[in-house]
Design an enzyme around this catalytic site. Structure first.
Site, PDB file in Angstrom:
ATOM      1  CE  LYS A  22      -1.549   1.575   4.089  1.00  0.00           C
ATOM      2  NZ  LYS A  22      -1.240   2.977   4.433  1.00  0.00           N
ATOM      3  CG  ASN A  23       2.374   2.733   3.485  1.00  0.00           C
ATOM      4  OD1 ASN A  23       1.224   3.093   3.245  1.00  0.00           O
ATOM      5  ND2 ASN A  23       2.792   2.485   4.716  1.00  0.00           N
ATOM      6  CB  CYS A 117      -4.620  10.623  12.139  1.00  0.00           C
ATOM      7  SG  CYS A 117      -2.988   9.900  12.146  1.00  0.00           S
ATOM      8  NE  ARG A 122       0.839  10.376  10.329  1.00  0.00           N
ATOM      9  CZ  ARG A 122       0.420   9.394   9.536  1.00  0.00           C
ATOM     10  NH1 ARG A 122      -0.774   8.903   9.687  1.00  0.00           N
ATOM     11  NH2 ARG A 122       1.186   8.927   8.592  1.00  0.00           N
ATOM     12  CG  ASP A 309       3.502   1.337   9.373  1.00  0.00           C
ATOM     13  OD1 ASP A 309       3.102   2.188  10.184  1.00  0.00           O
ATOM     14  OD2 ASP A 309       3.769   1.611   8.187  1.00  0.00           O
ATOM     15  NE  ARG A 401      -6.618   4.473   6.231  1.00  0.00           N
ATOM     16  CZ  ARG A 401      -5.611   4.921   6.964  1.00  0.00           C
ATOM     17  NH1 ARG A 401      -5.760   5.060   8.252  1.00  0.00           N
ATOM     18  NH2 ARG A 401      -4.464   5.245   6.421  1.00  0.00           N
TER      19      ARG A 401
END
Ligand code: EPU
Length: 422
Positions: A22-23, A117, A122, A309, A401
């Site tokens: 995803k990233n 978030c 961030r 993560d 997500r």
């Protein structure tokens, strides 16, 4: 809102196909804004972050189409709108990745400033510092929007280190912008994550001249234009790490296909200390675990250190270790919403600042729990796989997500898990 029901206690066995990262997908999709032709991207996962970015890119004048073979076809058809509005940016912080490409290609980018978030404040100061170093005029304008303008971007030497080290998406943004700038740009203290290297590899296939990506010093020779191209993105190292924990926590054995162990050295080092066996044969990796889990100390760090993560997922695993572990979060010190939820399942956790003391327990017990962010949700699923009884995980839109069909992948290797729609 959908939720997941997990009945714990099944040993997982079988083969899991790891999806594309995803990233890596998100910045590479944004980079397609700079291409003159059609880009064909393979391995882009079907997750809701990708859907959100696709929506934003369409608003910015791009045709984005998923083909039957899974490839994503992307081509800019209209450069009239360069405004990424709050409505989409607030849903996904990675929308900030359109800033560098829009500025470089169209000379203007208006992007709503992403707020904080569940994992912390961030800030985006490093993105802006890098774009300013290339000659952009950056202002905060109405409605919390950032307006960046530049007739021409010019290569420059810059230092992109911040209070918490390097920044992945800031490095991506600035590298993308410099690709179409004039002259040579040098980014010092660049993020070294494999996703940054993957973006550079994609840009180079499209005609960019970037060297050093994957190291703290990236050199970009500006080029006049980028062409369309085909590109296969790297496997998702965080999804792979999550399934490795699933094997270890259930005392099972999983074969992960499309898994690149060379991107996971900080993770496999810890997993072996904990007591898992990891063997690889090309991109096929087998993970199994002894019954006994050793406690360890983990500190999250920029790549190649242990990734933030996977902090929450490893916390779930260490809840069952034979002794006390210490986990320190150095990238996002407030990334700890899962601590309270794991506590509801019988975990013994004590948080002091960015550090969590984990006292190993013999068993976790199922409970209704609330997902707070993407990786925290994954940790709750993992805890549910071994907890006695039923765990109900709510707010799983966080999970969607970034994990492609996680409950289907887990059920296929023996987990008792189902999604309930309501
Ligand atoms: N930071 C600043 N200023 C900036 C940017 C970042 O101080 O301008 C700080 C952050 O607050 C943090 C540290 O620098 O303390 C590192 O943040 P980074 O910018 O690297 O994070 P990111 O680029 O916003 C990406 C991933 C995250 C992952 C982090 C760290 C994407 C789309 N997101 O975020 O992924 O946690 O790098 O590796 O690539 C996830 O997938 O669950 C996720 C949150």
């Amino acid at each position: 809102m959908d939720y997941l029901l997990v009945n714990g206690g099944k040993r997982l066995r079988g083969t899991v196909q790891i999806s594309g990262a995803k990233n890596a997908a998100l910045p590479i999709m944004a980079a397609c804004l700079m291409s003159e032709g059609q880009c064909v991207l393979r391995g882009i996962p079907s997750v809701s972050d990708v859907e959100h970015l696709s929506l934003l890119l369409r608003q910015l004048g791009m045709r984005v189409e998923r083909q039957e073979d899974g490839a994503l076809h992307m081509q800019v058809v209209d450069e009239g709108n360069s405004h990424a509005e709050y409505e989409l940016v607030r849903k996904m912080r990675a929308s900030i990745c359109v800033m560098g490409p829009l500025l470089a290609k169209r000379g203007v980018a208006q992007v709503s400033m992403p707020g904080g978030c569940a994992i912390g404040d961030r800030p985006i100061d490093l993105h802006l510092r890098g774009l300013e170093a290339l000659g952009a005029d950056v202002q905060l304008v109405d409605q919390g929007d950032i307006l960046c303008k530049a007739k021409t971007l010019r290569g420059a030497e810059m230092f992109l280190g911040g209070h918490f080290g390097s920044s992945v998406t800031a490095t991506c943004n600035v590298m993308m912008a410099a690709t179409l700038g004039q002259g040579t740009a040098v980014i010092e203290a660049a993020a070294c994550e494999p996703e940054v290297k993957d973006l550079a590899d994609f840009l180079n296939v499209a005609g960019a001249q970037i060297t050093g990506a994957g190291t703290p010093r990236i050199v970009i020779e500006g080029v006049d234009s980028l062409a369309g191209c085909e590109y296969q993105i790297i496997p998702d190292r965080i999804e792979a790490g999550t399934f490795m924990v699933a094997a270890a926590i259930t005392n099972g054995e999983l074969v992960l296909e499309n898994c690149r162990l060379e991107h996971m050295i900080g993770v496999t080092h810890k997993l072996r200390q904990i007591g898992a066996n990891i063997e690889s044969n090309g991109d096929k990796v087998t993970v199994s675990s002894a019954r006994h889990l050793e406690p360890v100390e983990i500190t999250t760090q920029p790549y190649p250190g242990f990734p933030t993560d996977l902090q929450a997922q490893f916390m779930a695993l260490l809840c069952l270790a034979d002794g006390n572990s210490v986990i320190t979060e150095k990238i996002f010190p407030d990334r700890s919403m899962h601590v309270g939820e794991l506590g509801r399942m019988g975990a013994r956790l004590r948080k002091e600042g960015p550090t969590v003391m984990v006292e190993g327990v013999k068993r976790l017990t199922g409970a209704p729990v609330m997902a707070s962010d993407l990786r925290a949700s994954a940790a709750l699923v993992l805890a549910g796989l071994i907890a006695k009884g039923t765990t109900e995980i709510n707010r799983i839109y966080h999970l969607d997500r970034g994990y492609e069909r996680i409950e289907e992948k887990l059920a296929a290797v023996g987990a008792n898990i189902k999604r309930v729609e309501r």
